[in-house]
Design an enzyme around this catalytic site. Structure first.
Site, PDB file in Angstrom:
ATOM      1  N   SER A 248       0.775  -1.320   0.015  1.00 52.93           N
ATOM      2  CA  SER A 248       0.031  -0.016   0.019  1.00 52.93           C
ATOM      3  C   SER A 248       0.822   1.347  -0.067  1.00 52.93           C
ATOM      4  O   SER A 248       2.166   1.165   0.278  1.00 52.93           O
ATOM      5  CB  SER A 248      -0.887   0.132   1.181  1.00 52.93           C
TER       6      SER A 248
HETATM    7  N1  SAM Z   1      -0.400  -4.839   4.059  1.00 55.58           N
HETATM    8  C1  SAM Z   1       0.094  -4.855   2.892  1.00 55.58           C
HETATM    9  C2  SAM Z   1       1.630  -4.708   2.777  1.00 55.58           C
HETATM   10  O1  SAM Z   1       1.989  -3.920   3.679  1.00 55.58           O
HETATM   11  O2  SAM Z   1       2.128  -4.945   1.922  1.00 55.58           O
HETATM   12  C3  SAM Z   1      -0.779  -4.549   1.557  1.00 55.58           C
HETATM   13  C4  SAM Z   1      -1.757  -5.504   1.296  1.00 55.58           C
HETATM   14  S1  SAM Z   1      -2.360  -5.542  -0.112  1.00 55.58           S
HETATM   15  C5  SAM Z   1      -3.122  -4.034  -0.494  1.00 55.58           C
HETATM   16  C6  SAM Z   1      -4.012  -6.278   0.264  1.00 55.58           C
HETATM   17  C7  SAM Z   1      -3.795  -7.986   0.494  1.00 55.58           C
HETATM   18  O3  SAM Z   1      -4.798  -8.334   1.038  1.00 55.58           O
HETATM   19  C8  SAM Z   1      -3.427  -8.734  -0.837  1.00 55.58           C
HETATM   20  O4  SAM Z   1      -2.275  -9.322  -0.466  1.00 55.58           O
HETATM   21  C9  SAM Z   1      -4.573  -9.856  -0.905  1.00 55.58           C
HETATM   22  O5  SAM Z   1      -4.068 -10.965  -1.263  1.00 55.58           O
HETATM   23  C10 SAM Z   1      -5.138  -9.913   0.567  1.00 55.58           C
HETATM   24  N2  SAM Z   1      -6.342 -10.298   0.646  1.00 55.58           N
HETATM   25  C11 SAM Z   1      -7.463 -10.016   0.017  1.00 55.58           C
HETATM   26  N3  SAM Z   1      -8.631 -10.763   0.678  1.00 55.58           N
HETATM   27  C12 SAM Z   1      -8.144 -11.398   1.807  1.00 55.58           C
HETATM   28  C13 SAM Z   1      -8.668 -12.228   2.676  1.00 55.58           C
HETATM   29  N4  SAM Z   1      -9.934 -12.658   2.532  1.00 55.58           N
HETATM   30  N5  SAM Z   1      -7.920 -12.633   3.577  1.00 55.58           N
HETATM   31  C14 SAM Z   1      -6.511 -12.317   3.574  1.00 55.58           C
HETATM   32  N6  SAM Z   1      -5.895 -11.658   2.675  1.00 55.58           N
HETATM   33  C15 SAM Z   1      -6.604 -11.084   1.678  1.00 55.58           C
END
Ligand code: SAM
Length: 217
Positions: free
Chosen positions: A64
């Site tokens: 992000s």
């Molecule tokens: N916090 C992260 C970082 O600092 O790199 C950024 C995360 S990215 C914007 C959002 C993440 O949420 C993705 O890696 C995606 O695979 C994950 N995601 C989506 N739905 C999810 C779920 N139901 N449970 C866990 N992870 C999920």
């Protein structure tokens, strides 16, 4: 010029920018200064690590935008003795920021590859207060509940009931939610009592979709 001084100058500009954009919580600014974002992006993107923008990671996901990480972290109103749950580990960067402020972080990622890489990276960097697991974060992590705060780093169609039920009374859930898969409102939901919550709208944001039983199918 070697790479390191260039990055240090970038990091200073980046911290100034966060303060100018309204991040006030000193603990958040200190955490953003302490976590080496360059360690969470691929080698080809190291020079972009201190740009205030999201960057691509594996599995078509993103790390992000730093301002949004700081905004969401500040919105969680964290204290040093808090236990926190993060949904969407991605690179592990957000978890590292949280772990620099609170006592214990639990973080869930639905992609096994990302969970494995983040777990190894965080251990290598010395974060010993973060537990990573692969699974559907919309269901929370009941074995470690209740949490003082929960942050969801992907956008869902609504607010997962499972997450509300895993907050302490007084706990805060920060989540992007809305009917559009790629554009959401950032919400802070505070659990006031067993059955009562208060919702605040913190503004428009853009996140990758939250995919799961209580998210997008
Ligand atoms: N916090 C992260 C970082 O600092 O790199 C950024 C995360 S990215 C914007 C959002 C993440 O949420 C993705 O890696 C995606 O695979 C994950 N995601 C989506 N739905 C999810 C779920 N139901 N449970 C866990 N992870 C999920």
């Amino acid at each position: 010029m070697t790479r390191e001084p260039f990055q240090r100058k970038d990091k200073k500009l980046f911290l100034d920018l966060l303060a100018r954009r309204g991040i006030r919580d000193k603990r958040v600014l200190k955490a953003m200064a302490a976590v080496p974002r360059e360690a969470f992006v691929g080698q080809a993107l190291v020079d972009s690590a201190y740009q205030d923008s999201p960057l691509p990671i594996e599995e078509g996901q993103t790390i992000s935008q730093p301002y949004i990480v700081a905004l969401m972290t500040e919105a969680m109103r964290l204290g040093p003795d808090n236990t926190v749950l993060e949904i969407g580990t991605g690179s592990g960067y957000g978890a590292a920021v949280l772990a620099s402020i609170v006592q214990q972080v639990y973080t869930i990622e639905r992609h096994q590859v990302l969970a494995d890489h983040a777990s190894k990276r965080l251990a290598k960097l010395g974060y010993d207060n973060i537990a990573v697991r692969c699974g559907d974060g919309t269901l929370g992590w009941p074995e470690h509940a209740p949490f003082d705060a929960i942050v969801v780093t992907a956008g869902g169609p609504g607010v997962p009931e499972s997450l509300i039920s895993q907050l302490t009374i007084g706990g805060r859930l920060v989540i992007p939610a809305g009917a559009d898969q790629h554009q959401q409102q950032l919400l802070r939901i505070t659990r006031l009592s067993e059955n009562k919550t208060e919702t605040e709208d913190l503004g428009g944001v853009r996140f990758v979709p939250l995919i799961g039983k209580e998210g997008w199918r």
